[in-house]
Design an enzyme around this catalytic site. Structure first.
Site, PDB file in Angstrom:
ATOM      1  N   GLU A  78       0.847  -1.188   0.000  1.00 24.21           N
ATOM      2  CA  GLU A  78       0.000   0.000   0.000  1.00 24.21           C
ATOM      3  C   GLU A  78       0.885   1.242   0.000  1.00 24.21           C
ATOM      4  O   GLU A  78       1.914   1.291   0.669  1.00 24.21           O
ATOM      5  CB  GLU A  78      -0.896   0.002   1.236  1.00 24.21           C
ATOM      6  CG  GLU A  78      -1.797   1.220   1.359  1.00 24.21           C
ATOM      7  CD  GLU A  78      -2.613   1.236   2.640  1.00 24.21           C
ATOM      8  OE1 GLU A  78      -3.704   1.840   2.646  1.00 24.21           O
ATOM      9  OE2 GLU A  78      -2.163   0.647   3.649  1.00 24.21           O
ATOM     10  N   LYS A 128      -9.911   1.733  -2.308  1.00 24.51           N
ATOM     11  CA  LYS A 128     -10.109   1.275  -0.933  1.00 24.51           C
ATOM     12  C   LYS A 128     -11.525   1.593  -0.473  1.00 24.51           C
ATOM     13  O   LYS A 128     -11.959   2.744  -0.502  1.00 24.51           O
ATOM     14  CB  LYS A 128      -9.082   1.945  -0.024  1.00 24.51           C
ATOM     15  CG  LYS A 128      -9.021   1.418   1.393  1.00 24.51           C
ATOM     16  CD  LYS A 128      -7.851   2.092   2.114  1.00 24.51           C
ATOM     17  CE  LYS A 128      -7.605   1.527   3.486  1.00 24.51           C
ATOM     18  NZ  LYS A 128      -6.425   2.179   4.118  1.00 24.51           N
ATOM     19  N   CYS A 157      -5.600  -2.881   2.910  1.00 26.30           N
ATOM     20  CA  CYS A 157      -5.351  -2.638   4.330  1.00 26.30           C
ATOM     21  C   CYS A 157      -6.601  -2.770   5.213  1.00 26.30           C
ATOM     22  O   CYS A 157      -7.011  -3.875   5.543  1.00 26.30           O
ATOM     23  CB  CYS A 157      -4.700  -1.269   4.508  1.00 26.30           C
ATOM     24  SG  CYS A 157      -3.828  -1.089   6.102  1.00 26.30           S
TER      25      CYS A 157
END
Length: 350
Positions: free
Chosen positions: A47, A117, A158
Protein backbone atom coordinates in the site's frame (compact mmCIF):
# COMPACT_ATOMS: atom_id res chain seq x y z
CA UNK A 1 8.62 -23.86 -7.88
CA UNK A 2 4.96 -24.07 -8.83
CA UNK A 3 4.41 -24.97 -12.47
CA UNK A 4 0.92 -26.42 -13.07
CA UNK A 5 -2.55 -24.95 -13.34
CA UNK A 6 -3.15 -26.13 -9.77
CA UNK A 7 -0.17 -24.28 -8.33
CA UNK A 8 1.48 -20.90 -8.79
CA UNK A 9 4.07 -18.85 -6.97
CA UNK A 10 3.04 -15.65 -5.20
CA UNK A 11 5.58 -13.04 -4.11
CA UNK A 12 4.99 -10.21 -1.65
CA UNK A 13 7.50 -7.38 -2.00
CA UNK A 14 8.05 -5.76 1.40
CA UNK A 15 9.94 -2.73 0.15
CA UNK A 16 11.26 0.36 1.86
CA UNK A 17 9.26 3.48 0.99
CA UNK A 18 10.66 6.99 1.33
CA UNK A 19 9.82 10.57 0.43
CA UNK A 20 11.39 10.48 -3.05
CA UNK A 21 8.80 9.16 -5.51
CA UNK A 22 11.32 8.48 -8.27
CA UNK A 23 13.44 6.37 -5.93
CA UNK A 24 10.34 4.51 -4.74
CA UNK A 25 9.42 3.61 -8.31
CA UNK A 26 12.98 2.53 -9.10
CA UNK A 27 13.12 0.36 -5.97
CA UNK A 28 9.77 -1.23 -6.79
CA UNK A 29 10.93 -2.01 -10.32
CA UNK A 30 14.11 -3.72 -9.09
CA UNK A 31 12.26 -5.76 -6.44
CA UNK A 32 9.54 -6.85 -8.87
CA UNK A 33 12.21 -8.05 -11.29
CA UNK A 34 13.93 -9.96 -8.48
CA UNK A 35 10.67 -11.65 -7.53
CA UNK A 36 10.02 -12.69 -11.12
CA UNK A 37 13.54 -14.05 -11.50
CA UNK A 38 12.89 -16.22 -8.45
CA UNK A 39 9.87 -17.79 -10.13
CA UNK A 40 7.00 -15.57 -8.97
CA UNK A 41 4.04 -15.54 -11.35
CA UNK A 42 1.88 -13.19 -9.27
CA UNK A 43 3.55 -10.32 -7.40
CA UNK A 44 2.14 -7.78 -4.98
CA UNK A 45 3.83 -4.64 -3.70
CA UNK A 46 2.64 -2.61 -0.67
CA UNK A 47 0.00 0.00 0.00
CA UNK A 48 1.19 3.53 -0.84
CA UNK A 49 4.41 2.22 -2.37
CA UNK A 50 5.14 5.53 -4.15
CA UNK A 51 4.44 7.83 -1.21
CA UNK A 52 4.88 8.28 2.51
CA UNK A 53 1.69 7.18 4.24
CA UNK A 54 -0.07 10.23 5.64
CA UNK A 55 -3.04 12.43 4.84
CA UNK A 56 -0.80 15.44 4.22
CA UNK A 57 1.08 13.52 1.50
CA UNK A 58 -1.81 12.05 -0.48
CA UNK A 59 -2.54 15.15 -2.55
CA UNK A 60 1.12 15.89 -3.33
CA UNK A 61 1.87 12.32 -4.48
CA UNK A 62 -1.45 11.65 -6.21
CA UNK A 63 -1.64 10.70 -9.88
CA UNK A 64 -4.22 10.09 -12.56
CA UNK A 65 -4.76 6.40 -13.30
CA UNK A 66 -3.50 4.92 -15.60
CA UNK A 67 -1.49 7.79 -17.09
CA UNK A 68 0.75 8.76 -14.18
CA UNK A 69 4.39 7.72 -13.76
CA UNK A 70 3.61 5.09 -11.12
CA UNK A 71 1.16 3.24 -13.36
CA UNK A 72 3.53 3.53 -16.29
CA UNK A 73 6.27 1.94 -14.21
CA UNK A 74 3.94 -0.87 -13.09
CA UNK A 75 2.75 -1.53 -16.63
CA UNK A 76 6.31 -1.85 -17.87
CA UNK A 77 7.34 -4.08 -14.95
CA UNK A 78 4.44 -6.46 -15.53
CA UNK A 79 5.13 -6.68 -19.26
CA UNK A 80 8.93 -6.94 -18.97
CA UNK A 81 8.72 -9.70 -16.35
CA UNK A 82 5.65 -11.50 -17.77
CA UNK A 83 3.82 -11.54 -14.46
CA UNK A 84 0.49 -10.60 -12.93
CA UNK A 85 1.30 -7.52 -10.87
CA UNK A 86 -0.79 -6.12 -8.02
CA UNK A 87 0.49 -2.57 -7.79
CA UNK A 88 0.04 -2.08 -4.06
CA UNK A 89 -1.71 1.25 -3.99
CA UNK A 90 -1.09 4.89 -4.80
CA UNK A 91 -2.98 8.10 -4.04
CA UNK A 92 -5.26 8.59 -7.06
CA UNK A 93 -6.80 11.88 -8.16
CA UNK A 94 -10.00 11.80 -10.16
CA UNK A 95 -12.76 14.39 -10.67
CA UNK A 96 -11.54 16.55 -7.81
CA UNK A 97 -11.36 13.66 -5.34
CA UNK A 98 -8.55 11.55 -3.91
CA UNK A 99 -8.65 7.78 -3.49
CA UNK A 100 -6.33 5.08 -2.12
CA UNK A 101 -6.18 2.91 -5.24
CA UNK A 102 -4.64 -0.37 -6.35
CA UNK A 103 -4.09 -1.34 -9.97
CA UNK A 104 -3.57 -4.83 -11.40
CA UNK A 105 -1.56 -5.53 -14.56
CA UNK A 106 -1.34 -8.66 -16.70
CA UNK A 107 1.82 -10.14 -18.32
CA UNK A 108 0.99 -8.30 -21.56
CA UNK A 109 1.01 -4.97 -19.72
CA UNK A 110 -2.76 -4.46 -19.86
CA UNK A 111 -4.67 -2.95 -16.95
CA UNK A 112 -6.83 -5.75 -15.52
CA UNK A 113 -8.45 -4.12 -12.50
CA UNK A 114 -8.64 -0.97 -10.39
CA UNK A 115 -9.62 -1.13 -6.73
CA UNK A 116 -10.37 1.94 -4.67
CA UNK A 117 -10.11 1.28 -0.93
CA UNK A 118 -13.67 0.71 0.27
CA UNK A 119 -13.24 1.15 4.03
CA UNK A 120 -11.28 4.26 5.01
CA UNK A 121 -8.86 4.03 7.92
CA UNK A 122 -10.46 6.27 10.56
CA UNK A 123 -9.46 5.22 14.07
CA UNK A 124 -8.80 6.81 17.45
CA UNK A 125 -6.91 4.76 20.05
CA UNK A 126 -6.30 7.29 22.87
CA UNK A 127 -2.65 7.77 23.72
CA UNK A 128 -1.50 5.59 20.83
CA UNK A 129 -2.78 6.54 17.38
CA UNK A 130 -5.36 8.75 15.73
CA UNK A 131 -5.65 8.63 11.95
CA UNK A 132 -8.43 9.71 9.62
CA UNK A 133 -8.05 8.91 5.93
CA UNK A 134 -11.44 10.51 5.36
CA UNK A 135 -9.88 13.93 5.97
CA UNK A 136 -8.52 13.77 2.43
CA UNK A 137 -9.66 10.51 0.79
CA UNK A 138 -12.98 9.34 -0.60
CA UNK A 139 -14.03 5.67 -0.39
CA UNK A 140 -14.39 3.32 -3.32
CA UNK A 141 -17.74 1.68 -3.96
CA UNK A 142 -17.01 -1.54 -5.82
CA UNK A 143 -15.64 -4.99 -5.12
CA UNK A 144 -12.67 -5.93 -7.26
CA UNK A 145 -11.52 -9.32 -8.51
CA UNK A 146 -9.51 -10.48 -11.48
CA UNK A 147 -8.88 -13.75 -13.28
CA UNK A 148 -5.56 -15.52 -13.71
CA UNK A 149 -4.86 -18.84 -15.43
CA UNK A 150 -4.92 -20.44 -11.97
CA UNK A 151 -7.80 -18.86 -10.08
CA UNK A 152 -9.83 -15.74 -9.44
CA UNK A 153 -8.21 -13.29 -7.01
CA UNK A 154 -10.07 -10.86 -4.74
CA UNK A 155 -8.51 -7.52 -3.87
CA UNK A 156 -8.75 -5.24 -0.85
CA UNK A 157 -6.53 -2.58 0.71
CA UNK A 158 -5.35 -2.64 4.33
CA UNK A 159 -8.37 -1.66 6.50
CA UNK A 160 -10.63 -3.61 4.12
CA UNK A 161 -9.30 -6.80 5.73
CA UNK A 162 -11.16 -6.02 8.98
CA UNK A 163 -14.52 -6.49 7.28
CA UNK A 164 -15.32 -10.19 7.15
CA UNK A 165 -18.32 -9.66 4.88
CA UNK A 166 -16.09 -8.42 2.08
CA UNK A 167 -14.03 -11.60 2.19
CA UNK A 168 -17.20 -13.70 2.19
CA UNK A 169 -18.46 -11.93 -0.91
CA UNK A 170 -15.16 -12.62 -2.66
CA UNK A 171 -15.46 -16.27 -1.64
CA UNK A 172 -18.94 -16.41 -3.14
CA UNK A 173 -17.55 -14.82 -6.31
CA UNK A 174 -15.23 -17.81 -6.64
CA UNK A 175 -11.97 -16.29 -5.38
CA UNK A 176 -9.39 -18.68 -3.92
CA UNK A 177 -6.80 -16.04 -3.08
CA UNK A 178 -7.42 -12.69 -1.38
CA UNK A 179 -4.66 -10.06 -1.49
CA UNK A 180 -4.56 -7.02 0.78
CA UNK A 181 -1.70 -4.56 0.25
CA UNK A 182 -1.59 -2.75 3.58
CA UNK A 183 0.38 -0.71 6.09
CA UNK A 184 -0.73 -1.60 9.60
CA UNK A 185 0.95 0.52 12.28
CA UNK A 186 2.88 -0.30 15.45
CA UNK A 187 -0.30 -0.27 17.55
CA UNK A 188 -2.74 -2.32 15.51
CA UNK A 189 -0.15 -4.40 13.64
CA UNK A 190 1.28 -6.46 16.52
CA UNK A 191 -2.18 -6.83 18.06
CA UNK A 192 -4.33 -7.71 15.07
CA UNK A 193 -2.80 -8.34 11.66
CA UNK A 194 -1.84 -12.02 12.08
CA UNK A 195 -5.28 -12.77 13.51
CA UNK A 196 -7.00 -10.95 10.66
CA UNK A 197 -4.98 -12.69 7.94
CA UNK A 198 -5.63 -16.09 9.50
CA UNK A 199 -9.26 -15.25 10.19
CA UNK A 200 -10.11 -14.25 6.64
CA UNK A 201 -8.35 -17.39 5.36
CA UNK A 202 -10.17 -19.65 7.82
CA UNK A 203 -13.57 -17.99 7.33
CA UNK A 204 -13.50 -18.51 3.60
CA UNK A 205 -11.12 -21.46 3.13
CA UNK A 206 -8.87 -19.45 0.82
CA UNK A 207 -5.29 -18.20 0.81
CA UNK A 208 -4.93 -14.65 2.17
CA UNK A 209 -1.91 -12.41 1.55
CA UNK A 210 -0.99 -9.16 3.30
CA UNK A 211 1.74 -7.07 1.62
CA UNK A 212 3.24 -4.31 3.79
CA UNK A 213 6.01 -1.77 3.39
CA UNK A 214 9.19 -2.43 5.37
CA UNK A 215 9.45 -0.78 8.77
CA UNK A 216 11.09 2.65 8.94
CA UNK A 217 11.36 3.82 12.53
CA UNK A 218 12.29 7.33 11.39
CA UNK A 219 9.03 7.79 9.44
CA UNK A 220 6.10 9.82 10.74
CA UNK A 221 3.88 6.78 10.26
CA UNK A 222 5.75 3.59 11.15
CA UNK A 223 4.52 0.47 9.37
CA UNK A 224 4.57 -2.75 11.37
CA UNK A 225 5.71 -4.72 8.27
CA UNK A 226 5.62 -8.52 8.85
CA UNK A 227 3.95 -9.26 5.49
CA UNK A 228 2.38 -12.71 5.53
CA UNK A 229 0.37 -15.39 3.76
CA UNK A 230 -2.16 -17.66 5.46
CA UNK A 231 -3.43 -20.96 4.10
CA UNK A 232 -7.07 -22.12 3.93
CA UNK A 233 -6.33 -24.12 7.09
CA UNK A 234 -5.94 -20.77 8.86
CA UNK A 235 -2.22 -20.92 9.56
CA UNK A 236 0.53 -18.48 8.61
CA UNK A 237 2.65 -20.34 6.05
CA UNK A 238 5.04 -17.52 5.09
CA UNK A 239 5.96 -14.36 6.99
CA UNK A 240 8.52 -11.58 6.75
CA UNK A 241 10.22 -9.74 9.58
CA UNK A 242 10.34 -5.94 9.65
CA UNK A 243 13.13 -5.49 7.08
CA UNK A 244 13.04 -4.95 3.32
CA UNK A 245 12.58 -8.40 1.80
CA UNK A 246 10.52 -10.55 -0.57
CA UNK A 247 8.56 -13.57 0.63
CA UNK A 248 7.34 -16.38 -1.60
CA UNK A 249 4.44 -18.81 -1.27
CA UNK A 250 3.37 -21.59 -3.59
CA UNK A 251 -0.42 -21.30 -3.79
CA UNK A 252 -1.82 -24.84 -3.98
CA UNK A 253 -5.38 -24.87 -5.32
CA UNK A 254 -5.75 -28.62 -4.76
CA UNK A 255 -5.09 -27.94 -1.08
CA UNK A 256 -7.89 -25.37 -1.09
CA UNK A 257 -10.28 -28.01 -2.37
CA UNK A 258 -8.97 -30.61 0.08
CA UNK A 259 -9.72 -28.33 3.03
CA UNK A 260 -13.17 -27.53 1.65
CA UNK A 261 -13.92 -31.24 1.26
CA UNK A 262 -12.70 -32.07 4.76
CA UNK A 263 -14.67 -29.27 6.44
CA UNK A 264 -17.53 -28.52 4.00
CA UNK A 265 -18.84 -25.32 5.55
CA UNK A 266 -19.92 -23.95 2.16
CA UNK A 267 -22.58 -26.68 2.05
CA UNK A 268 -23.46 -26.43 5.73
CA UNK A 269 -24.35 -22.76 5.93
CA UNK A 270 -27.93 -22.09 7.02
CA UNK A 271 -28.91 -19.78 4.19
CA UNK A 272 -32.49 -20.12 5.38
CA UNK A 273 -31.45 -18.30 8.56
CA UNK A 274 -28.73 -15.87 7.48
CA UNK A 275 -26.78 -14.65 4.47
CA UNK A 276 -24.22 -12.12 3.28
CA UNK A 277 -25.50 -10.34 0.19
CA UNK A 278 -23.63 -8.31 -2.39
CA UNK A 279 -25.79 -5.22 -2.72
CA UNK A 280 -24.15 -4.34 -6.02
CA UNK A 281 -25.79 -7.38 -7.57
CA UNK A 282 -29.34 -7.10 -8.90
CA UNK A 283 -31.90 -7.11 -6.15
CA UNK A 284 -33.35 -10.52 -5.32
CA UNK A 285 -36.89 -11.35 -6.29
CA UNK A 286 -39.35 -10.19 -3.67
CA UNK A 287 -42.88 -11.27 -2.91
CA UNK A 288 -44.08 -7.79 -2.02
CA UNK A 289 -46.38 -5.94 -4.39
CA UNK A 290 -45.03 -2.41 -4.70
CA UNK A 291 -48.12 -0.87 -6.31
CA UNK A 292 -51.10 -2.10 -4.33
CA UNK A 293 -52.03 -0.07 -1.26
CA UNK A 294 -55.19 0.16 0.80
CA UNK A 295 -56.89 3.51 0.69
CA UNK A 296 -57.06 3.65 4.46
CA UNK A 297 -54.40 2.97 7.10
CA UNK A 298 -56.05 -0.32 8.04
CA UNK A 299 -53.83 -3.35 7.82
CA UNK A 300 -56.71 -5.74 7.08
CA UNK A 301 -59.08 -5.73 4.13
CA UNK A 302 -62.53 -7.22 4.77
CA UNK A 303 -64.85 -8.87 2.22
CA UNK A 304 -68.52 -9.70 2.67
CA UNK A 305 -68.95 -13.28 1.44
CA UNK A 306 -72.52 -12.55 0.37
CA UNK A 307 -71.16 -9.99 -2.10
CA UNK A 308 -68.76 -12.45 -3.75
CA UNK A 309 -69.66 -14.42 -6.85
CA UNK A 310 -69.91 -18.21 -7.07
CA UNK A 311 -66.13 -18.42 -7.37
CA UNK A 312 -63.61 -15.76 -6.37
CA UNK A 313 -59.88 -16.24 -7.01
CA UNK A 314 -57.49 -14.33 -4.76
CA UNK A 315 -53.80 -13.71 -5.50
CA UNK A 316 -51.15 -15.07 -3.12
CA UNK A 317 -47.98 -14.09 -5.02
CA UNK A 318 -48.52 -10.32 -4.76
CA UNK A 319 -47.76 -9.95 -8.48
CA UNK A 320 -51.28 -9.64 -9.89
CA UNK A 321 -52.16 -6.39 -11.62
CA UNK A 322 -55.72 -6.98 -10.36
CA UNK A 323 -54.57 -7.53 -6.77
CA UNK A 324 -56.06 -8.76 -4.48
CA UNK A 325 -57.76 -10.76 -7.25
CA UNK A 326 -55.69 -13.24 -9.26
CA UNK A 327 -54.83 -12.59 -12.91
CA UNK A 328 -52.61 -15.66 -13.42
CA UNK A 329 -49.35 -13.87 -12.62
CA UNK A 330 -48.31 -16.65 -10.22
CA UNK A 331 -47.18 -18.80 -13.18
CA UNK A 332 -44.43 -16.42 -14.25
CA UNK A 333 -43.64 -15.60 -10.62
CA UNK A 334 -43.05 -19.25 -9.77
CA UNK A 335 -40.75 -19.74 -12.76
CA UNK A 336 -38.75 -16.64 -11.87
CA UNK A 337 -38.10 -17.10 -8.17
CA UNK A 338 -38.78 -20.76 -7.45
CA UNK A 339 -42.00 -20.42 -5.47
CA UNK A 340 -44.83 -22.93 -5.77
CA UNK A 341 -47.73 -20.59 -5.19
CA UNK A 342 -51.23 -20.71 -6.57
CA UNK A 343 -54.27 -18.58 -5.82
CA UNK A 344 -56.79 -18.96 -3.01
CA UNK A 345 -60.15 -19.96 -4.53
CA UNK A 346 -63.32 -19.33 -2.63
CA UNK A 347 -66.51 -20.99 -3.89
CA UNK A 348 -70.01 -20.36 -2.64
CA UNK A 349 -72.64 -23.13 -2.51
CA UNK A 350 -76.16 -22.10 -3.42
Amino acid sequence: MASSLNKFRLALVQMAVGANKTENLQRATVKIQEAAQNGAQVVSIPECFNSPYGTKYFGEYSEIIPDGPSCQALQKAAKDNKIYLIGGSIPEKSDGKLYNTATVWCPEGNLLAVHRKIHLFDIDVPGKITFKESETLSPGNTFTSFDTPWCKVGLGICYDIRFAEMGMIYRDMGCKLLVYPGAFNMTTGPAHIDTLVKGRALDNQVYVAFASPARDNSAEYVAYANSSVASPWGEIVTQADETETIIYTDIDLEYVQTIRNQIPISFQRRNDLYSVHNNLDSKPETRFNQTYQLESKKVAETFNVDELGKKTVFCRCWESKKFPLCDGAHGKHNQRCGDNLGPVIITKNE
